[in-house]
Enzyme design. Structure first.
Site: not given
Ligand code: G3P
Length: 214
Positions: A83
């Site tokens: 990633k």
């Molecule tokens: O892994 C990336 C993403 O899914 C993060 O989510 O909830 O931290 O915005 P969030």
């Protein structure tokens, strides 16, 4: 649509995988930090639980540093997906890794043009962040729809991995918009199963069964 779990909690992954419909896992530095465990150790354990792409994120900001961090991760398992952040350096790293047939997930994508760059760089996955756009009053789903249209216009094989999914409505929205993958926290995955009429229906069937002549 594929279902990925967005977590670094191995026990949560183990439980969800038992259902048999989990296709992969995404992690990020925040999730690894939350697990309180060593990065490589967690990733290695996940590879034993899930037979599908497992995103492991680099933290270097320069291309050479990203490639250096990616090297030992790739060796852990063939399913490791590197990633990289959506920056010029991340896109340059993506091009190099894709040429080596390494799967890459370009993350922190908030615009259609960023997704176009990721596709041109040969990314396996692009991660538009639904929830974080909704958080600032923009429509996350509109971004997924735009990326779908652009990728379909040019038959880009890069898969749209809808990320930052916070609730079941997000899952339904990205499925309707044609996302290839939804990555979600385990709690969102479990919420997808529930409907109060399902619970009421089961209770009624069981009650009626008790009174049935068997
Ligand atoms: O892994 C990336 C993403 O899914 C993060 O989510 O909830 O931290 O915005 P969030």
């Amino acid at each position: 649509m594929k279902f990925f779990l967005d977590t670094a909690e191995v026990e949560e992954i183990r439980k969800a995988v038992e259902v048999g419909i989990i296709d992969g896992v995404t992690t990020n530095p925040s999730l690894i930090a939350k697990s309180g465990r060593k990065f490589a150790e967690v990733v290695r354990e996940i590879t034993k639980l899930v037979n599908g792409p497992i995103s492991a994120e680099v933290t270097a900001l320069d291309t050479a540093g990203m490639l250096k961090q990616a090297a030992p991760l790739i060796k852990i398992h063939k399913n490791i997906t590197i990633k990289v952040p959506m920056t010029a350096e991340g896109i340059a790293a993506c091009v190099k890794l894709a040429k080596q047939k390494v799967q890459v997930n370009v993350t922190l994508v908030f615009s259609a043009n960023q997704a176009l760059l990721a596709a041109k760089a040969g990314a396996t996955f692009v991660s538009p962040f639904m929830g974080r756009l909704d958080d600032i009053g923009e429509e996350g789903i509109a971004l997924i729809e735009e990326i779908r249209a652009i990728y379909d216009n040019y038959q880009f094989p890069t898969q749209i991995l809808a990320a930052s999914i916070r609730n079941p409505l997000h899952v339904k929205q990205v499925a309707l918009a044609g996302a290839d993958v939804a990555t979600m926290p385990p709690e969102v995955f479990w919420k997808l199963f529930s409907h109060h009429l399902t619970d009421a229906g089961i209770a009624k069937f069981l009650k009626d069964w008790e009174t049935a002549k068997k």
